[in-house]
Design a protein around this motif. Structure first.
Motif, PDB file in Angstrom:
ATOM      1  N   THR A 243      59.227 -32.043 -39.341  1.00 35.46           N
ATOM      2  CA  THR A 243      58.196 -32.674 -38.584  1.00 35.46           C
ATOM      3  C   THR A 243      58.334 -32.004 -37.164  1.00 35.46           C
ATOM      4  O   THR A 243      57.068 -31.500 -36.371  1.00 35.46           O
ATOM      5  CB  THR A 243      58.277 -34.209 -38.223  1.00 35.46           C
ATOM      6  N   GLY A 244      59.361 -32.083 -36.508  1.00 28.84           N
ATOM      7  CA  GLY A 244      59.661 -31.426 -34.999  1.00 28.84           C
ATOM      8  C   GLY A 244      59.084 -30.071 -34.895  1.00 28.84           C
ATOM      9  O   GLY A 244      58.365 -29.371 -34.254  1.00 28.84           O
ATOM     10  N   SER A 245      59.382 -29.303 -36.540  1.00 23.24           N
ATOM     11  CA  SER A 245      59.346 -27.788 -36.388  1.00 23.24           C
ATOM     12  C   SER A 245      57.619 -27.625 -36.648  1.00 23.24           C
ATOM     13  O   SER A 245      57.276 -26.574 -35.880  1.00 23.24           O
ATOM     14  CB  SER A 245      59.844 -27.261 -37.704  1.00 23.24           C
ATOM     15  N   PHE A 246      57.117 -28.335 -37.284  1.00 22.13           N
ATOM     16  CA  PHE A 246      55.599 -28.311 -37.315  1.00 22.13           C
ATOM     17  C   PHE A 246      54.952 -28.404 -36.020  1.00 22.13           C
ATOM     18  O   PHE A 246      53.951 -27.627 -35.785  1.00 22.13           O
ATOM     19  CB  PHE A 246      55.025 -29.217 -38.344  1.00 22.13           C
ATOM     20  N   MET A 247      55.448 -29.297 -35.481  1.00 23.20           N
ATOM     21  CA  MET A 247      54.618 -29.409 -34.043  1.00 23.20           C
ATOM     22  C   MET A 247      54.795 -28.423 -33.130  1.00 23.20           C
ATOM     23  O   MET A 247      54.116 -27.812 -32.361  1.00 23.20           O
ATOM     24  CB  MET A 247      55.059 -30.883 -33.493  1.00 23.20           C
ATOM     25  N   ALA A 248      56.350 -27.805 -33.260  1.00 24.98           N
ATOM     26  CA  ALA A 248      56.736 -26.658 -32.266  1.00 24.98           C
ATOM     27  C   ALA A 248      55.848 -25.663 -32.729  1.00 24.98           C
ATOM     28  O   ALA A 248      55.366 -24.755 -31.841  1.00 24.98           O
ATOM     29  CB  ALA A 248      58.030 -26.597 -32.319  1.00 24.98           C
ATOM     30  N   ILE A 249      55.705 -25.288 -34.148  1.00 20.51           N
ATOM     31  CA  ILE A 249      54.977 -24.092 -34.463  1.00 20.51           C
ATOM     32  C   ILE A 249      53.329 -24.376 -34.046  1.00 20.51           C
ATOM     33  O   ILE A 249      52.755 -23.318 -33.655  1.00 20.51           O
ATOM     34  CB  ILE A 249      54.976 -24.170 -35.974  1.00 20.51           C
ATOM     35  N   TRP A 250      52.882 -25.513 -34.257  1.00 22.04           N
ATOM     36  CA  TRP A 250      51.535 -25.674 -33.791  1.00 22.04           C
ATOM     37  C   TRP A 250      51.248 -25.375 -32.353  1.00 22.04           C
ATOM     38  O   TRP A 250      50.249 -24.581 -31.904  1.00 22.04           O
ATOM     39  CB  TRP A 250      51.218 -27.078 -33.844  1.00 22.04           C
ATOM     40  N   VAL A 251      52.156 -25.861 -31.388  1.00 20.78           N
ATOM     41  CA  VAL A 251      52.194 -25.576 -29.838  1.00 20.78           C
ATOM     42  C   VAL A 251      52.153 -24.220 -29.654  1.00 20.78           C
ATOM     43  O   VAL A 251      51.533 -23.484 -28.811  1.00 20.78           O
ATOM     44  CB  VAL A 251      52.967 -26.470 -29.122  1.00 20.78           C
ATOM     45  N   ILE A 252      53.247 -23.547 -30.366  1.00 19.51           N
ATOM     46  CA  ILE A 252      53.235 -22.049 -30.051  1.00 19.51           C
ATOM     47  C   ILE A 252      52.241 -21.161 -30.699  1.00 19.51           C
ATOM     48  O   ILE A 252      51.758 -20.331 -29.942  1.00 19.51           O
ATOM     49  CB  ILE A 252      54.574 -21.452 -30.817  1.00 19.51           C
ATOM     50  N   GLY A 253      51.547 -21.517 -31.749  1.00 22.97           N
ATOM     51  CA  GLY A 253      50.436 -20.712 -31.979  1.00 22.97           C
ATOM     52  C   GLY A 253      49.290 -20.931 -31.393  1.00 22.97           C
ATOM     53  O   GLY A 253      48.590 -20.175 -31.281  1.00 22.97           O
ATOM     54  N   TYR A 254      49.400 -22.376 -30.755  1.00 20.71           N
ATOM     55  CA  TYR A 254      48.224 -22.746 -30.038  1.00 20.71           C
ATOM     56  C   TYR A 254      48.050 -21.765 -28.553  1.00 20.71           C
ATOM     57  O   TYR A 254      47.170 -21.369 -28.030  1.00 20.71           O
ATOM     58  CB  TYR A 254      48.170 -24.179 -29.653  1.00 20.71           C
ATOM     59  N   GLY A 255      49.508 -21.592 -28.031  1.00 23.36           N
ATOM     60  CA  GLY A 255      49.617 -20.804 -27.008  1.00 23.36           C
ATOM     61  C   GLY A 255      49.283 -19.259 -27.152  1.00 23.36           C
ATOM     62  O   GLY A 255      48.661 -18.742 -26.275  1.00 23.36           O
ATOM     63  N   LEU A 256      49.611 -18.910 -28.371  1.00 21.44           N
ATOM     64  CA  LEU A 256      49.424 -17.437 -28.623  1.00 21.44           C
ATOM     65  C   LEU A 256      47.755 -17.170 -28.596  1.00 21.44           C
ATOM     66  O   LEU A 256      47.255 -16.210 -28.104  1.00 21.44           O
ATOM     67  CB  LEU A 256      50.022 -17.210 -30.082  1.00 21.44           C
ATOM     68  N   VAL A 257      47.055 -18.132 -29.068  1.00 18.96           N
ATOM     69  CA  VAL A 257      45.682 -18.053 -29.284  1.00 18.96           C
ATOM     70  C   VAL A 257      44.970 -18.141 -27.796  1.00 18.96           C
ATOM     71  O   VAL A 257      44.153 -17.195 -27.433  1.00 18.96           O
ATOM     72  CB  VAL A 257      44.918 -19.028 -30.149  1.00 18.96           C
ATOM     73  N   GLN A 258      45.413 -18.902 -26.943  1.00 17.41           N
ATOM     74  CA  GLN A 258      45.106 -19.128 -25.520  1.00 17.41           C
ATOM     75  C   GLN A 258      45.129 -17.555 -25.183  1.00 17.41           C
ATOM     76  O   GLN A 258      44.488 -17.466 -24.147  1.00 17.41           O
ATOM     77  CB  GLN A 258      45.995 -19.967 -24.942  1.00 17.41           C
ATOM     78  N   GLY A 259      46.366 -16.935 -25.144  1.00 16.86           N
ATOM     79  CA  GLY A 259      46.556 -15.653 -24.592  1.00 16.86           C
ATOM     80  C   GLY A 259      45.700 -14.686 -25.231  1.00 16.86           C
ATOM     81  O   GLY A 259      45.409 -13.669 -24.103  1.00 16.86           O
ATOM     82  N   ILE A 260      45.353 -15.022 -26.185  1.00 18.27           N
ATOM     83  CA  ILE A 260      44.139 -13.762 -26.380  1.00 18.27           C
ATOM     84  C   ILE A 260      42.527 -14.064 -26.475  1.00 18.27           C
ATOM     85  O   ILE A 260      41.598 -13.331 -26.838  1.00 18.27           O
ATOM     86  CB  ILE A 260      44.480 -13.079 -27.854  1.00 18.27           C
TER      87      ILE A 260
END
Length: 398
Positions: A243-260
């Motif tokens: 559960t924690g890993s999925f939420m972490a991956i979601w936030v990281i992916g969210y941040g990467l999309v924000q950057g581009i």
């Protein structure tokens, strides 16, 4: 470039500890037998004081300089971490809530200072450059917050709760020392001392953006804070690590999309052929987010491959939400007044914090009332309001 690099470095280190601190508190108190709702209440003051801090912090930054408000934020985060490093028997609930309140104030002082500072580092005619710098700062912050979730779990496993707090406090102390020495003095300080009564924005564009931001972030946190982790663990039987890993991956992916995001939405610059109108862009991307949210809510309500629908739907939701967030972050800095920009940015992020607080409270109530589906339908309602409000936004003109 030196000031931008220092501001980004400060923001990165702060964000990493902020994400780690949240995960450490969640996992530590869960291991002590606290329920999900009880743990969420530990963060209530964290969200509440974000509302107050953004409103007052913008005025304080305009009067004293953004370098000072950023450094105060770093110092307060160090204080919060040291408070939580006390022996386990002294770690009471009131102490944790008080430390979280200090951390919430620190986080919003740091964020407001970092984002407003870029306004002072970029020429007002370079809209494209401003958008890219804001997108990089915002995207990298969220990616690092996700990495902070991993860091928190790792530190808890390797060195324990108290040692983790001391380690993070030590790192931030070094960051604060470097900021005090090298960051430009009086960065973003207004030439005239703004009055406290000026903290409320008189700009139509700022007010519209602020209300839209409130509903946008309430639409995320109404399912993200409590409904999602509890559903993954209790309904679908995921382990706490998964559960924690999925939420972490979601936030990281969210941040990467924000950057581009600038590459996805199109460049914003008076010298380039591609233009983006703020009203059209905000309405288009919020409407797209609304479509995804409604389809996801329907899938969960009808139990149509619920686990697969949830995972795929939230990944798509996260990507489109990231574009909306990045576009909002650019427009607020762009529309902010040249003199005392931190007051407009602070007012805007006050609305952002109010949205997070609303979403956090509603997340617990709606989940108990109607489960994850109810949270997703409320999220869709908030996104619809965001889209409608965005239609009244004046067009951005580089």
């Amino acid at each position: 470039m030196r000031n931008y690099a220092l501001i980004t470095f400060n923001y990165w280190n702060f964000t990493l500890t902020d994400g780690a601190l949240r995960m450490l508190v969640v996992l530590h108190f869960y291991s002590l037998g606290y329920s999900g709702l009880e743990i969420a209440m530990l963060f209530l003051f964290y969200e509440f004081f974000g509302v107050v801090t953004n409103l007052i912090g913008g005025w304080l930054g305009a009067r004293t300089g953004l370098n000072r408000t950023m450094n105060i934020g770093l110092f307060m985060q160090i204080t919060a971490l040291l408070m939580l490093s006390v022996p386990a028997q002294s770690l009471s609930i009131p102490l944790v809530m008080f430390a979280q309140a200090i951390s919430g104030i620190a986080k919003d002082l740091n964020k407001m200072s970092a984002k407003t500072s870029i306004k002072t580092l970029v020429n007002s005619q370079q809209a494209g450059k401003l958008y890219r710098w804001i997108a990089i700062l915002t995207g990298s912050k969220n990616a690092l917050k996700g990495a902070g979730f991993f860091l928190g779990g790792t530190l808890l496993s390797l060195i324990g709760f108290q040692s983790a707090m001391l380690t993070m406090a030590s790192v931030l102390t070094l960051v604060l020392a470097g900021s005090l020495i090298w960051l430009q003095k009086d960065l973003g300080k207004a030439h005239s001392k703004p009055k406290f009564t000026q903290i409320f924005s008189k700009s139509k564009a700022i007010n519209i953006l602020s209300v839209a931001r409130l509903f946008l972030f309430a639409s995320r946190d109404v399912w993200f804070v409590i409904a999602l982790p509890v559903s993954l663990s209790a309904v679908f039987g995921w382990s706490h690590v998964a559960t924690g890993s999925f939420m972490a991956i979601w936030v990281i992916g969210y941040g990467l999309v924000q950057g581009i995001a600038p590459k996805i939405t199109g460049a914003i610059s008076g010298a380039e052929s591609q233009h983006i109108q703020s009203r059209t862009a905000l309405a288009l991307w919020s409407a797209t987010l609304l479509l995804v949210s409604v389809l996801l809510a329907l899938a969960i309500t009808c139990q149509w491959y619920p686990q697969l629908s949830l995972i795929v739907g939230l990944l798509i939701f996260g990507g489109i939400f990231a574009i909306n967030s990045s576009l909002h972050s650019f427009l607020i800095v762009s529309f902010a007044r040249e003199e005392g920009a931190s007051m407009d940015v602070g007012f805007y992020y006050m609305a952002n914090a109010m949205g997070r607080l609303t979403g956090t409270v509603l997340s617990g109530w709606a989940f108990q009332w109607g489960g994850l589906a109810a949270c997703l339908w409320i999220s869709s309602l908030f996104i619809m309001l965001t889209a409608i409000i965005s239609l009244t936004m004046p067009d951005h003109n580089p």
